[in-house]
Structures are given as structure tokens and as C-alpha cells.
Write an enzyme that holds these catalytic residues in place. Structure first.
Site, PDB file in Angstrom:
ATOM      1  CD  GLU A 131      -3.757  -6.582   3.266  1.00  0.00           C
ATOM      2  OE1 GLU A 131      -2.527  -6.428   3.202  1.00  0.00           O
ATOM      3  OE2 GLU A 131      -4.510  -5.825   3.918  1.00  0.00           O
TER       4      GLU A 131
ATOM      5  CD  GLU B  74      -3.154  -1.231   1.965  1.00  0.00           C
ATOM      6  OE1 GLU B  74      -3.200  -0.413   2.896  1.00  0.00           O
ATOM      7  OE2 GLU B  74      -4.027  -2.104   1.778  1.00  0.00           O
TER       8      GLU B  74
END
Ligand SMILES: *[C@@H]1O[C@H](CO)[C@@H](O)[C@H](O)[C@H]1NC(C)=O
Ligand SMILES: *[C@@H]1O[C@H](CO)[C@@H](O)[C@H](O)[C@H]1NC(C)=O
Ligand SMILES: *[C@@H]1O[C@H](CO)[C@@H](O)[C@H](O)[C@H]1NC(C)=O
Ligand SMILES: *[C@@H]1O[C@H](CO)[C@@H](O)[C@H](O)[C@H]1NC(C)=O
Ligand SMILES: *[C@@H]1O[C@H](CO)[C@@H](O)[C@H](O)[C@H]1NC(C)=O
Ligand SMILES: *[C@@H]1O[C@H](CO)[C@@H](O)[C@H](O)[C@H]1NC(C)=O
Length: 522
Positions: free
Chosen positions: A365, A260
Site C-alpha cells: 500500500e 496494519e
């Protein structure tokens, strides 16, 4: 947990012939209802329900596996393929000449929290839990994501090179979390698995001394610029990580360019993050990460960019992959499922695939219970199983080649997590009772992971009329056809599956259910 939710214990027979609810056999779900809409299956060292190894019947027969809100968990059915149509109003026709992507695999993450929870159980129960995911009688996980050093699902903040100014990484050392917890568990999982596991590494933050913020958390990037000493050292850190894991006989299928990267651009972000823009990620790959891996013994390790929400696509991929100097080092694009509602799959995944078809898309994820409106563990939530199946089908129908869940196991509170970012997991551990609960999401993933072997080719499915059923079809390397169907609807419509050359399969997707149908063709 109040007394009212404790407990209806129902034994659900998985035999399709007995029909009744009798005698829990060794493979039956010990169902427990915690009042969240459906049941979990309780497991201990000696008892756990299992789908077993699936041997296909001869051509002309099919197998079906059903899980439902009503409590079925991978309930096996078998039947005969018909030569004539049943006349059902809805027909799903498999279209083998419409060929799409090939499957890599499915799995979850061995976070510090997952390892802590698994190791909190007795040895026998630990083995049982790992078998559920990795052994031949389990659900055939083949991907394990491994955080490089700490993330929010850790109990402390650390990296592998916390001595300030250690640009040569002389003091690089794996943590006790790696050597005493995650690595022994991954080695056990590998020993149980009939196939080599595909390990996938993601880093949350660089050491604080390499960063503009001087901290692992919050907004911050590497100091300087790509090609500079911090960016070079950060690439070298990846090679050192791969070297250290290799000492334990663990080699990685892939690394991502970092978890991220958009989080590290947000003011006051509450846990470990490292900010990159698509431009700095591209330039770091060109000048540092690409050459470092290429010159190392790990030149075959796949490099996956993004590792962040799909709403950043296609822009992120266009910036990074349009530059051939970066693109030559890159193999795939990793997506997380958060905020998916904000951007349609076709606009993000579909467009990216059409512009860059030679780069694989991969789910790196996802988890339930992350949203502030629906936070933490919900034992037995069927909605969450539907959320998983819906997202996996949508991803698979938009060129995604695999799907990686977040924590392999969490505790009853959805942790540990040092910043209290508690979420849900397909396996929830109750350390005090030395048991674990397999959530509906566990079975939802199993409907894909157990049947879609590596190399399975997605093919077309055409529907004779509009319906609420969601589905995705595959032809496996062994020639078997797999169709996964999700029914979230309230409408009643029996249907049939047509596979030209083999015949018609009469079906009824039960209320609120996930169904996998599989049949041999040769
Ligand atoms: C494990 O669960 C089974 C089924 O409920 C039970 O019969 C058995 O006694 C349990 N074993 C232990 C060690 O608790
Ligand atoms: C299938 O349909 C054909 C043509 O309508 C018919 O002749 C045949 O008897 C049917 N077979 C079965 C098993 O119903
Ligand atoms: C490595 O760690 C030792 C012990 O903490 C320290 O004395 C030394 O300066 C460190 N080396 C580097 C290059 O940071
Ligand atoms: C290392 O792993 C490979 C593949 O998983 C296995 O075949 C080999 O026996 C392992 N070697 C050691 C020393 O554990
Ligand atoms: C970030 O944190 C600082 C210090 O706690 C605070 O003063 C500031 O208002 C925060 N900024 C935002 C955008 O929340
Ligand atoms: C889907 O579920 C509904 C109830 O939610 C049920 O009535 C219907 O029969 C199911 N659909 C199919 C195609 O079987």
C-alpha cells in the site's frame, strides 16, 4: 475550483516526428491544468490517451518513454544504439551478472470507494477506465488488492460475519459491496487483462464480537489467545472468504495476515483495525491461520506478513520468521510506504532481505495526499509523481518485488471515506462530467508497470560518477533490458547508457522527468 484555474486546455502531441502541437490524435493526452504544477490527462468513453502495445524494435535500436513536469506523458522516442561512446561525462553501465530479485507485478486496490467511483461513470467510461489499467493498451497492472470487508474507504462499517457469537460462521456472507460492485469490476478487469490477475486480500478488522474492544475501530485485538476460539474463527473466516470469491471464479494469489496490525495497538485509532504484536501474529500463523489454509483447498495461497510500515522491520520479520513453525506457512513480507522518511531502506528492507532472503518483499500500500501537511487530491501535482517514482526505485533497489497502489480511483474530494481520511489517487473521477483524470502518478507507475513484466530480473547499474539521477535496471524474460531513470535534480548533465555487447545509448533526461529506456538484446 475558481475560474482562474479553469482552464488551459493544451493538446500535447505524442508524435516524435511532427514536433509541433497539432491535431489531437486518438492517442493524445487531453491535458488540463488545475494549477498544481503540471497537467492531468482527461478521458471519457470515447477518448483517452494511450501508450498502446509496445513492440520492441530489432537489436541495435532502442525505445524511450518520457514523462515530465513540463507535460510529456509517456512520449515515445526511438533511436540507434551506437558502437562508440559519446564521451558523455556520466555513463550508466548495466551490469547483467549482478543479479537480484525477480519482479512479481504492480497494481492498485479495489476498495469500496474505488468501486463506487468507477460505477458512478457511464458504462462506456467505466470500461475506458478499467482498460487504462488492465487492457493490453493500458499500463499492464497485474495485482489487485481486495479489502476483506470494510475499511476507511467504505461508506459504512461491516464485516462478513456480524451476527454475535457465530463461531461456526454459518451466517458468513459477502456484502453487496463485494457482489454488486467489487466482484463485477474485478471480473471485467480480468477479462480485459492478457494475463491472470494476482489478487491480494487484506482484512482491516475482525467482527466486533470477536474483539476485546467490541468494536471494529480503535485499539483492540482478538479475544483470548492464539489457538483459542476467536483466533481459530478468525483463521476460518479467511478460508470462508476465499471460498465465497471462488464461487465468482476469482482466486487469490495471496492473503496478508491483516492490514496494519500496529494500528490496532494505538489508543483511539479512528477506523477499522485489528491489533497484533509480532508475537501474536507469529503464534496465530502457527496455531490457526497456517493449519487452516494448509488443510483447505487454498493451500497454495501465498501468506504475506506485516502489511504495515517498513519501520517495523527487521524486528517484525525476525520475531515471526525465526520460528520455523510459523515460517513454513509464510512466503512474503508486505510493506506500506507511510513514515518511510523515518527509516532508511537499507536498514529496514535491505537488512530484512539479507537475514531472510527466501521471503519476498512486496509493497502492499502507498498513496499521495495522506499527510496532514499535504492532504487530499491535487490534480496535476508533479511532486507526487516524483514521490511515487522515487519510492518505487528505492524499493526495487532494495529487493522489493512489486508495488501496490492504494485506491484505483477516487472522487474529486479524495473519497468517499467514512472517517474523512481523504487522500489522492492516480485516477480521479468527475461523475458530473462523466470523465476521469489521469494524474501524474498514473504515468509514474506506468513507467514501471508497463515495462517490467512478471519474472523480470533486477540487475546492477553502475554510475561513472556521482549524480542526482535515480535508476533501476532489469532484464525481462523476453531478453529485453529496461532502465527506469528519475531526474528530480536541477543540474544539467547529458549522459549515456552502456550495455556491453550491445553498445551505447545517448540520452538526456529532461528536467523533472521520468524516463524508461528499453531495448532488445536477442
Ligand atoms: C470525449 O472527448 C473527446 C475529446 O475531447 C471529444 O471529442 C468527445 O466529444 C467526448 N465525448 C463525449 C461523449 O463527451
Ligand atoms: C569508433 O571508434 C573507433 C576507435 O576509436 C574508430 O576507429 C571508429 O571509426 C569509431 N566508429 C564510429 C562509428 O565513430
Ligand atoms: C444467523 O442469522 C440469523 C438471522 O439474523 C439468526 O437468527 C441466527 O441466530 C444467526 N446464526 C448464528 C449462528 O449466529
Ligand atoms: C474462470 O477463470 C479462468 C481464468 O481466468 C477462465 O479461463 C475461465 O474461463 C473462467 N470460468 C468461468 C466459468 O468464468
Ligand atoms: C480516547 O477517547 C476517549 C473518549 O473520547 C478520551 O476520553 C481519551 O482522552 C482519548 N485518549 C487519547 C489518548 O486520545
Ligand atoms: C535533470 O533535470 C534538470 C532540471 O531540473 C536538467 O537541467 C538536467 O539536464 C536533467 N538531468 C539530466 C541528466 O539530463
Amino acid at each position: 475550483m475558481g475560474l482562474t484555474t479553469l482552464l488551459f486546455v493544451v493538446l500535447i502531441g505524442t508524435s516524435t516526428t511532427s514536433g509541433g502541437m497539432c491535431c489531437a490524435g486518438k492517442d493524445d493526452c487531453l491535458a488540463r491544468n488545475f494549477g498544481h504544477g503540471s497537467v492531468v490527462c482527461e478521458c471519457n468513453a470515447s477518448h483517452c490517451d494511450s501508450v498502446g502495445s509496445v513492440k520492441l524494435p530489432p537489436v541495435g535500436q532502442f525505445l524511450s518513454f518520457l514523462s515530465s513536469k513540463a507535460g510529456s506523458r509517456l512520449v515515445r522516442g526511438q533511436g540507434t544504439v551506437l558502437q562508440n561512446s559519446t564521451g558523455a561525462a556520466l555513463r550508466l553501465t548495466i551490469v547483467p551478472y549482478q543479479k537480484y530479485q525477480r519482479i512479481k507485478g504492480f497494481g492498485g486496490a479495489m476498495t469500496d470507494a474505488a468501486a463506487i467511483n468507477i460505477l458512478s461513470l457511464s458504462g462506456g467510461t467505466q470500461d475506458q477506465l478499467l482498460r487504462q489499467y488492465f487492457a493490453p493498451e493500458g499500463i499492464a497492472y497485474s495485482v489487485v488488492r481486495v479489502p476483506m470487508a470494510s475499511c476507511d474507504f467504505s461508506t459504512r462499517l461491516y464485516t462478513y460475519a456480524d451476527s454475535a457469537g457465530d463461531y461456526s460462521l454459518t451466517n458468513f456472507t459477502l456484502s453487496a459491496e463485494d457482489t454488486e460492485m467489487k466482484i463485477p469490476l474485478i471480473q471485467k478487469a480480468q477479462a480485459m487483462s492478457p494475463q491472470p490477475l494476482s489478487l491480494l486480500a487484506s482484512a482491516w478488522s475482525a467482527p466486533a464480537w470477536m474483539k476485546t474492544s467490541g468494536a471494529l475501530i480503535g485499539k483492540g485485538t482478538l479475544k483470548g489467545h492464539p489457538g483459542g476460539k476467536e483466533y481459530k474463527t478468525w483463521a476460518h473466516y479467511y478460508v470462508r472468504f476465499l471460498e465465497e470469491y471462488r464461487k465468482f471464479n476469482l482466486s487469490f494469489w495471496a492473503v496478508t495476515t491483516g492490514n496494519e496490525p500496529s494500528a490496532g495497538q494505538m489508543t483511539n485509532y479512528s477506523f477499522q483495525a485489528l491489533g497484533f504484536t509480532p508475537e501474536t501474529q507469529r503464534d496465530w500463523v502457527i496455531m490457526d491461520l497456517g493449519p487452516a489454509l494448509h488443510a483447505s483447498p487454498f493451500a497454495d495461497t501465498r501468506v504475506i506478513i506485516l502489511d504495515d510500515n517498513r519501520l517495523l522491520l527487521p524486528h517484525w520479520a525476525k520475531v515471526v520468521l525465526s520460528d520455523v513453525r510459523a515460517a513454513r506457512y509464510i512466503h512474503g513480507i508486505g510493506v506500506h510506504w507511510y513514515l518511510n522518511k523515518l527509516v532508511p531502506a537499507e536498514l529496514s528492507l535491505g537488512t530484512t532481505h539479507h537475514v531472510f532472503p527466501e521471503y519476498f518483499l512486496f509493497g502492499t500500500e502507498a498513496c499521495a495526499g495522506w499527510s496532514p501537511l499535504d492532504r487530499g487530491v491535487k490534480l496535476g501535482s508533479w511532486e507526487r509523481a516524483e514521490d511515487y517514482a522515487h519510492d518505487i526505485i528505492e524499493d526495487l533497489n532494495h529487493y522489493v518485488t512489486g508495488w501496490t497502489d492504494w485506491n484505483l480511483a477516487l472522487d474529486l474530494g479524495g473519497g468517499p471515506n467514512w472517517v474523512k481520511n481523504f487522500v489522492d489517487s492516480p485516477i480521479i473521477v468527475d461523475e458530473k462530467k462523466d470523465v476521469f483524470y489521469k494524474q501524474p502518478t498514473f504515468y509514474s507507475l506506468a513507467h514501471f508497470s508497463k515495462f517490467l513484466l512478471e519474472g523480470s530480473l533486477r540487475v546492477g547499474v553502475s554510475s561513472s560518477k556521482a549524480s542526482a539521477l535515480e535508476s533501476s535496471a532489469f532484464i525481462r524474460p523476453d531478453g529485453a533490458v529496461v532502465l527506469v531513470i528519475l531526474n528530480r535534480s536541477e543540474e544539467h548533465i547529458p549522459f549515456e547508457i552502456w550495455y556491453p555487447e550491445v553498445g551505447f545509448i545517448p540520452m538526456d533526461a529532461a528536467a523533472r522527468s521520468i524516463l524508461t529506456v528499453v531495448w532488445a538484446t536477442q
